[in-house]
Motif scaffolding. Structure first.
Motif, PDB file in Angstrom:
ATOM      1  N   MET A  39       9.547  10.159  76.284  1.00  0.00           N
ATOM      2  CA  MET A  39      10.961  10.155  75.872  1.00  0.00           C
ATOM      3  C   MET A  39      11.091   9.637  74.447  1.00  0.00           C
ATOM      4  N   ALA A  40      10.293   8.613  74.103  1.00  0.00           N
ATOM      5  CA  ALA A  40      10.368   8.010  72.771  1.00  0.00           C
ATOM      6  C   ALA A  40       9.848   8.959  71.692  1.00  0.00           C
ATOM      7  N   ALA A  49       8.809  10.389  62.008  1.00  0.00           N
ATOM      8  CA  ALA A  49       7.712  11.251  62.466  1.00  0.00           C
ATOM      9  C   ALA A  49       6.459  10.398  62.644  1.00  0.00           C
ATOM     10  N   THR A  50       5.624  10.795  63.610  1.00  0.00           N
ATOM     11  CA  THR A  50       4.359  10.085  63.837  1.00  0.00           C
ATOM     12  C   THR A  50       3.236  11.110  63.886  1.00  0.00           C
ATOM     13  N   ASP A  55       5.139  17.541  70.317  1.00  0.00           N
ATOM     14  CA  ASP A  55       6.140  18.122  69.417  1.00  0.00           C
ATOM     15  C   ASP A  55       7.217  18.908  70.165  1.00  0.00           C
ATOM     16  N   THR A  56       7.425  18.560  71.437  1.00  0.00           N
ATOM     17  CA  THR A  56       8.469  19.239  72.210  1.00  0.00           C
ATOM     18  C   THR A  56       9.460  18.186  72.738  1.00  0.00           C
ATOM     19  N   GLU A 128       4.703   2.180  67.495  1.00  0.00           N
ATOM     20  CA  GLU A 128       5.872   1.596  66.806  1.00  0.00           C
ATOM     21  C   GLU A 128       7.129   2.400  67.124  1.00  0.00           C
ATOM     22  N   ARG A 129       6.973   3.712  67.168  1.00  0.00           N
ATOM     23  CA  ARG A 129       8.143   4.539  67.494  1.00  0.00           C
ATOM     24  C   ARG A 129       8.591   4.315  68.950  1.00  0.00           C
ATOM     25  N   ILE A 130       7.650   4.075  69.822  1.00  0.00           N
ATOM     26  CA  ILE A 130       8.008   3.813  71.225  1.00  0.00           C
ATOM     27  C   ILE A 130       8.884   2.562  71.302  1.00  0.00           C
ATOM     28  N   ILE A 131       8.484   1.515  70.605  1.00  0.00           N
ATOM     29  CA  ILE A 131       9.291   0.290  70.597  1.00  0.00           C
ATOM     30  C   ILE A 131      10.662   0.553  69.965  1.00  0.00           C
ATOM     31  N   GLN A 132      10.652   1.305  68.866  1.00  0.00           N
ATOM     32  CA  GLN A 132      11.925   1.585  68.185  1.00  0.00           C
ATOM     33  C   GLN A 132      12.888   2.321  69.118  1.00  0.00           C
TER      34      GLN A 132
END
Lengths: 244, 205
Positions: A39-40, A49-50, A55-56, A128-132
């Motif tokens: 989900m993140a 972007a990571t 990418d879906t 980091e994006r998951i936490i964000q």
């Protein structure tokens, strides 16, 4: 019609399961973590972007469609996270990220050697994006004009919209009459467009009160009120419905 | 007839191997890192969980004006407290609290899935996710609550809230009698996830 859309009020099910644990098997924690990471990393979110190869789009709607699409016997047969494991594995196979054959083969490997280590590696930016995502969330509220909205106390008729794959309108409320309890401020999208079911674009949402004796005449307990949060596409002012 | 009504004998061992294989493939293919799943799980151990809800309820018990603000504008009241960042984050973007009183007992359900206010309550317990609970609580909440050991008298109205759109609901249970001398942190220990969803009452230790 899917039974999963019509659970409220279903009879003959026996006692409830009063288990208070979130996970009853250690493996269940892993599929929860995978789902939340997906989900993140889902491509529609306005997050950095990571390097992830994901990418879906993966949202609650995708998970729900999976659970709503399975055989209703299996829906009752399998535990919550067993359904997640089936739905999420199927998604990665369907989207071509992995093949059924390699998942089956590697399952045999870990079955034979449950302590075999997982592979290592991966870019820190992914986590980091998951936490964000967890901190910021993904509000469905949209700053758009909403036009005429209903008022608290208005009587509303609940439509029986032509749901196909997915809905947020519980089956037991269809063709019933309720009373607006709260008009939520602003407009709200849904995670996907549900087609003829009617949600996905920003619209008002109402909390609607129902008398259980009208939902299940002669077959509901006394002295309680049932409230449901309903997108405006699902409701009509009762006087308009009567005139139609 | 298929084996629809039978489970694999190695049901859990098979699922454990399969989820490990899935995680391994996702790491190998650069979708997740070897820390992604633990990152999520660690977050729910320390940042998002029922320990936050317990602080909110304990404050509501000692400060009636806070309780009134909490029910009137839940996000703003929650933001007053010194809780981890993210109280309006994933699955907490739009929350609403309802308070029990001698005349009303509130129960939160989600008949379509398992919507739950993650930041303040963490993850939903199994009872909440079970289709039998979700079906029965809509039509016979008093019978369901009795199975949880909570007897709500006929004279007390039950309000059942079905989480079918953006709102994530939680309950402010009544403060137990005999807790007048307890500190706010001692009160927090009396607040369970079940009491914050309405299938239990908060009890003095």
């Amino acid at each position: 019609m899917k039974l999963q859309h019509h659970l409220g009020g279903l009879e003959g099910l026996g006692p409830v399961w009063t288990e208070t644990r979130v996970f009853v098997e250690p493996w269940e924690t892993r599929i929860f973590g995978i789902h939340t990471a997906m989900m993140a990393l889902s491509s529609q979110l306005p997050l950095p972007a990571t390097p992830s190869a994901f990418d879906t789009i993966w949202t609650w709607a995708d998970l729900r469609k999976g659970a709503e699409g399975i055989n209703p016997f299996d829906y009752f047969k399998y535990r919550y996270y067993e359904k997640w494991l089936g739905g999420i594995s199927g998604y990665f196979i369907e989207k071509g990220y992995i093949t059924a054959e390699e998942l089956d083969a590697l399952t045999e490997v870990y079955y034979a050697d449950p302590d075999k280590a997982l592979p290592g590696g991966g870019a820190a930016a992914i986590d980091e994006r998951i936490i964000q995502y967890l901190v910021e969330g993904d509000s469905p509220k949209r700053d758009v004009p909403v036009g005429d909205v209903l008022s608290v106390g208005d009587k509303v008729f609940i439509k029986n919209v032509p749901t196909i794959e997915h809905t947020r309108l519980p089956g037991f409320l269809r063709n019933k009459v309720g009373t607006v309890e709260t008009v939520y401020e602003g407009a709200y999208t849904y995670l996907c467009d549900t087609g003829p079911d009617g949600i996905g674009t920003p619209m008002p949402v109402y909390c609607v009160a129902f008398d259980p004796q009208e939902l299940w005449p002669g077959n509901a307990e006394a002295n309680f009120i049932l409230y449901a949060d309903l997108y405006s596409a699902y409701v009509l002012p009762a006087d308009v419905a009567e005139a139609a | 007839m298929t084996d629809r009504f039978k489970y694999r004998e190695d049901r859990e061992a098979y699922s454990a191997a399969r989820v490990r294989a899935l995680e391994a493939l996702l790491i190998q293919k650069g979708i997740l890192t070897d820390k992604s799943v633990d990152t999520v799980l660690g977050y729910f151990e320390t940042k998002m969980g029922p320990f936050n809800g317990a602080k909110i309820v304990a404050r509501a018990w000692v400060d009636p004006e806070f309780k009134a603000r909490l029910v009137a504008d839940t996000p703003a009241a929650v933001a007053e407290l010194d809780l981890p960042a993210g109280m309006a984050g994933a699955e907490g973007e739009h929350m609403r609290a309802v308070a029990n009183d001698p005349g009303v007992h509130n129960l939160i359900i989600c008949t379509l899935c398992s919507c739950y206010p993650w930041p303040v309550l963490g993850l939903p317990p199994y009872w909440y996710k079970d289709p039998t609970f979700r079906s029965r609580a809509a039509r016979e909440p008093r019978a369901v609550l009795a199975e949880f050991g909570v007897d709500v008298p006929e004279s007390q109205q039950i309000k059942v809230w079905d989480s079918s759109a953006q709102i994530r609901w939680f309950v402010v249970p009544e403060r137990p009698a005999g807790t007048e001398s307890l500190s706010e942190s001692e009160l927090e220990a009396l607040v369970t996830p079940e009491s914050m969803m309405g299938v239990a009452l908060a009890k003095a230790a």
